[in-house]
Design a protein around this motif. Structure first.
Motif, mmCIF file in Angstrom:
data_model
loop_
_atom_site.group_PDB
_atom_site.id
_atom_site.type_symbol
_atom_site.label_atom_id
_atom_site.label_comp_id
_atom_site.label_asym_id
_atom_site.label_seq_id
_atom_site.Cartn_x
_atom_site.Cartn_y
_atom_site.Cartn_z
ATOM 1 N N UNK A 144 8.294 -35.344 16.685
ATOM 2 C CA UNK A 144 7.958 -34.823 15.361
ATOM 3 C C UNK A 144 7.934 -33.303 15.314
ATOM 4 N N UNK A 145 7.171 -32.707 16.183
ATOM 5 C CA UNK A 145 7.043 -31.245 16.122
ATOM 6 C C UNK A 145 8.178 -30.535 16.855
ATOM 7 N N UNK A 176 -1.892 -44.044 12.520
ATOM 8 C CA UNK A 176 -2.263 -44.509 11.186
ATOM 9 C C UNK A 176 -3.628 -45.177 11.216
ATOM 10 N N UNK B 9 8.682 -47.494 11.956
ATOM 11 C CA UNK B 9 8.073 -46.206 12.299
ATOM 12 C C UNK B 9 9.145 -45.142 12.546
ATOM 13 N N UNK B 12 10.355 -43.801 9.310
ATOM 14 C CA UNK B 12 9.393 -42.888 8.683
ATOM 15 C C UNK B 12 9.397 -41.521 9.358
ATOM 16 N N UNK B 13 9.752 -41.499 10.639
ATOM 17 C CA UNK B 13 9.800 -40.236 11.382
ATOM 18 C C UNK B 13 11.153 -39.530 11.248
ATOM 19 N N UNK B 40 2.717 -47.546 5.667
ATOM 20 C CA UNK B 40 1.685 -47.077 6.602
ATOM 21 C C UNK B 40 2.264 -46.001 7.522
ATOM 22 N N UNK B 41 3.473 -46.239 7.988
ATOM 23 C CA UNK B 41 4.108 -45.272 8.889
ATOM 24 C C UNK B 41 4.369 -43.949 8.167
ATOM 25 N N UNK B 42 4.794 -44.048 6.896
ATOM 26 C CA UNK B 42 5.043 -42.818 6.124
ATOM 27 C C UNK B 42 3.748 -42.058 5.860
ATOM 28 N N UNK B 43 2.656 -42.793 5.690
ATOM 29 C CA UNK B 43 1.356 -42.126 5.491
ATOM 30 C C UNK B 43 0.978 -41.343 6.752
ATOM 31 N N UNK B 44 1.189 -41.961 7.907
ATOM 32 C CA UNK B 44 0.869 -41.273 9.167
ATOM 33 C C UNK B 44 1.792 -40.070 9.369
ATOM 34 N N UNK B 45 3.078 -40.247 9.064
ATOM 35 C CA UNK B 45 4.034 -39.139 9.203
ATOM 36 C C UNK B 45 3.684 -38.008 8.232
ATOM 37 N N UNK B 46 3.216 -38.378 7.025
ATOM 38 C CA UNK B 46 2.824 -37.353 6.048
ATOM 39 C C UNK B 46 1.612 -36.573 6.550
ATOM 40 N N UNK B 47 0.727 -37.264 7.291
ATOM 41 C CA UNK B 47 -0.431 -36.565 7.877
ATOM 42 C C UNK B 47 0.064 -35.539 8.897
ATOM 43 N N UNK B 48 1.042 -35.913 9.698
ATOM 44 C CA UNK B 48 1.625 -34.944 10.636
ATOM 45 C C UNK B 48 2.221 -33.765 9.871
ATOM 46 N N UNK B 49 2.887 -34.081 8.753
ATOM 47 C CA UNK B 49 3.528 -33.031 7.950
ATOM 48 C C UNK B 49 2.502 -32.097 7.331
ATOM 49 N N UNK B 50 1.298 -32.619 7.085
ATOM 50 C CA UNK B 50 0.279 -31.790 6.422
ATOM 51 C C UNK B 50 -0.183 -30.635 7.306
#
Lengths: 184, 195
Positions: A144-145, A176, B9, B12-13, B40-50
């Motif tokens: 990701x990063x 999640x 997942x 979503x990533x 759910x996976x997109x929500x977690x990925x969005x948290x990473x993006x935040x």
């Protein structure tokens, strides 16, 4: 439009099936563009390319005709779309070179304030990342990063591709769970 | 199609290939279980993006910039009066994008998908009062021009930019009766805005 009104309008927009057009598109764009640009810029390291990626992703969503609430909350969905668009752009084109060149340039002074990082949210995400096992955290951070492809992560970690995939899947699911259950 | 499993997942990533991503999106439309998993996976990925820093504003201008900007402003004023803006310089391209987004974000607009050749997608966004028109195209031949017809008069509004998607922002095109994309002699897309 006052901020509160914009929020109420956004909730209204996201609560029903909609073609992402006209006022609905405008509202969604206005509310989400700064975050979407941040996602694209993180990958591309180029303002113009980032704008292009945001446009391209919105175009795709838009061309598909409609966004339905059952597809999930709009912002996470758009973030995923924009990231895919940005990664496609950086992987599919000569821009990688451009990115590498520009990444070395001095940091500009001002930022898009409306996308400012929320320190509380950042700490929450950091805690969730810490809760992962070392091997899970390693693959997710690289992918990701670090913007690494699956093949690159496999190469860098000396793991089989299948292991990288299953580990990433498990890591994101765990993340999640931590984020939704976590206010501890 | 089988369920997505870890591809939920990975998708979503942003780690699935483009062809696979299209299959996944099609599957999601029909499969609530996988949809739940991807959401759910997109929500977690969005948290990473935040946690990602905002996009920086444009870099500070260099000393030679003011003179260039003045020249560009003159060109801009001239082209604005006569024609659409189809400038090629990279800085001007960025300015065009900003102008377009500002216009889109601050006015009521309509949009239409033009009938286009296979592989070409062209949308026209336009202010309902005719103040601007923003043409966004994917898959159009390089150097294709945007034609604006009003009544019986058709004029060439300029070439699409080189970006992807290719765009052209037109100021004050008026309420066009038809927007078309022409490559050489061929019309590759055309459509009618509704005001």
């Amino acid at each position: 439009m006052a901020r509160a009104d914009a929020g109420a309008e956004l909730i209204r927009v996201e609560a029903r099936p909609m073609a992402l057009d006209g006022p609905a598109f405008e509202t969604a764009y206005r509310a989400h563009a700064p975050r979407l640009r941040a996602v694209a810029y993180d990958v591309l390291r180029d303002r113009d390319a980032a704008e292009d990626a945001v446009h391209g992703a919105l175009m795709r969503v838009w061309s598909a005709g409609a966004y339905h609430p059952e597809r999930g909350p709009l912002l996470p969905y758009l973030i995923a779309c924009v990231r895919r668009e940005a990664l496609d752009a950086v992987r599919g084109s000569k821009r990688r070179h451009l990115r590498e060149v520009r990444a070395g340039a001095g940091a500009p002074l001002a930022v898009d304030e409306t996308a400012a990082i929320d320190p509380i949210e950042t700490r929450r995400v950091a805690r969730a990342l810490e809760s992962l096992s070392d091997v899970q955290r390693d693959v997710i951070v690289r992918a990701y990063y670090g913007h690494r492809t699956l093949a690159e992560v496999a190469h860098d970690t000396n793991l089989p591709l299948g292991t990288v995939k299953s580990r990433l899947g498990a890591a994101l699911r765990r993340l999640h769970t931590e984020l939704t259950e976590g206010f501890r | 199609m089988n369920h997505l499993d870890d591809d939920a997942e990975l998708y979503a990533l942003g780690l699935t290939e483009r062809e696979r991503s299209a299959e996944i999106e099609a599957h999601l439309a029909a499969c609530p279980d996988c949809r739940t998993r991807v959401i759910a996976a997109e929500a977690a990925a969005a948290a990473l993006a935040s946690t990602l820093p905002p996009m920086p504003a444009a870099a500070p201008r260099r000393a030679w910039w003011p003179a260039l900007a003045a020249a560009a402003a003159l060109v801009f004023a001239t082209t604005t009066v006569t024609e659409g803006i189809a400038v090629r310089a990279r800085g001007a391209e960025a300015a065009r994008t900003d102008v377009a987004l500002t216009a889109i974000a601050s006015s009521h607009f309509g949009h239409t998908t033009l009938s286009a050749d296979p592989g070409v997608v062209v949308k026209a966004l336009y202010a309902r009062d005719g103040a601007w028109c923003y043409v966004v195209a994917t898959g159009a031949p390089r150097g294709a021009h945007v034609m604006i017809r009003r009544g019986t008069a058709t004029r060439d509004a300029g070439a699409l930019g080189d970006g992807s998607p290719a765009t052209l922002f037109l100021r004050q095109p008026g309420r066009a009766d038809e927007v078309s994309i022409v490559a050489g002699e061929r019309v590759v897309a055309h459509g009618v805005p509704v005001y």
